[in-house]
Design an enzyme around this catalytic site. Structure first.
Site, short mmCIF file in Angstrom:
data_model
loop_
_atom_site.label_atom_id
_atom_site.label_comp_id
_atom_site.label_asym_id
_atom_site.label_seq_id
_atom_site.Cartn_x
_atom_site.Cartn_y
_atom_site.Cartn_z
N ASN A 144 31.77 31.47 40.38
CA ASN A 144 31.72 32.85 40.86
C ASN A 144 31.58 33.84 39.70
O ASN A 144 32.49 33.95 38.87
CB ASN A 144 33.00 33.15 41.65
CG ASN A 144 33.03 34.54 42.25
OD1 ASN A 144 32.08 35.31 42.14
ND2 ASN A 144 34.14 34.87 42.88
N CYS A 171 37.49 34.80 45.18
CA CYS A 171 37.66 33.35 45.14
C CYS A 171 39.14 32.97 45.02
O CYS A 171 39.51 31.84 45.36
CB CYS A 171 36.83 32.72 44.03
SG CYS A 171 37.06 33.45 42.41
N GLU A 187 48.39 40.87 46.70
CA GLU A 187 47.87 41.06 48.05
C GLU A 187 48.90 40.70 49.14
O GLU A 187 48.61 40.81 50.32
CB GLU A 187 46.60 40.22 48.24
CG GLU A 187 45.45 40.71 47.39
CD GLU A 187 44.14 40.03 47.71
OE1 GLU A 187 44.02 39.38 48.76
OE2 GLU A 187 43.21 40.17 46.89
#
Length: 181
Positions: free
Chosen positions: A138, A146, A173
């Protein structure tokens, strides 16, 4: 303008909650995010960009990078965010690009997906290892999340920025709890 139709490629290094990040952008959008952007890691990232675009990136934080800098600053300040930035997918192709685009559009902030589930979503059941390879390649980590891809048994899996970085992003998060100490 070079052979790839790019008139400019610019880069800068910004501080983040996970260490210095190199951001690079073209006229098309953000093209690269590199973890631990010091010394050899920075030079390797710039060399890869130069090889792909045929032009040495210019260090600058002009209009090309202003949006990504603001978006990442807000993200690391804890503002829930799915990045609505123009992206240049030039450093990814084929299956990897297909998987990364699926990830970017279907796995929102604060959620995770298994490698196998992501493989199924792109029409390749049984390709969990290939999905893992796509995550490792990525060119836009954090922005193309990812870090949100985990093992089916709940394990973190691998991560190009290191497992501690993955833990910190998932904690930011709200997917993982804050460490006790």
């Amino acid at each position: 303008m070079n052979e790839h139709g790019q008139s400019r490629v610019e880069w800068t290094v910004v501080a983040s909650g996970i260490g210095p990040l190199l951001l690079a952008a073209t006229d098309q959008g953000l093209v690269s995010v590199t973890f631990h952007a010091e010394g050899a890691a920075r030079e390797k990232a710039l060399g890869r960009i130069e090889e792909r675009f045929g032009v040495r990136p210019t260090e600058s934080a002009s209009d090309l990078l202003a949006g990504p800098i603001r978006a990442l600053s807000a993200y690391f300040a804890g503002e829930p965010r799915d990045f609505a930035l123009p992206l240049d997918w030039s450093l990814s192709s084929g299956f990897n690009r297909q998987v990364l685009r699926e990830l970017a559009t279907t796995v929102p902030y604060g959620t995770v997906v298994g490698y196998g589930t992501l493989a199924e979503r792109v029409g390749s059941p049984g390709a969990a290892q290939a999905v893992g390879a796509a995550m490792g390649s990525n060119p836009l980590p954090v922005v193309v999340p990812c870090h949100r891809v985990v093992e089916s048994d709940g394990g973190l899996g691998g991560f190009s920025g290191g497992l501690e970085t993955k833990r910190r992003l998932l904690t930011l998060e709200g997917v993982l709890p804050e460490p006790l100490f």
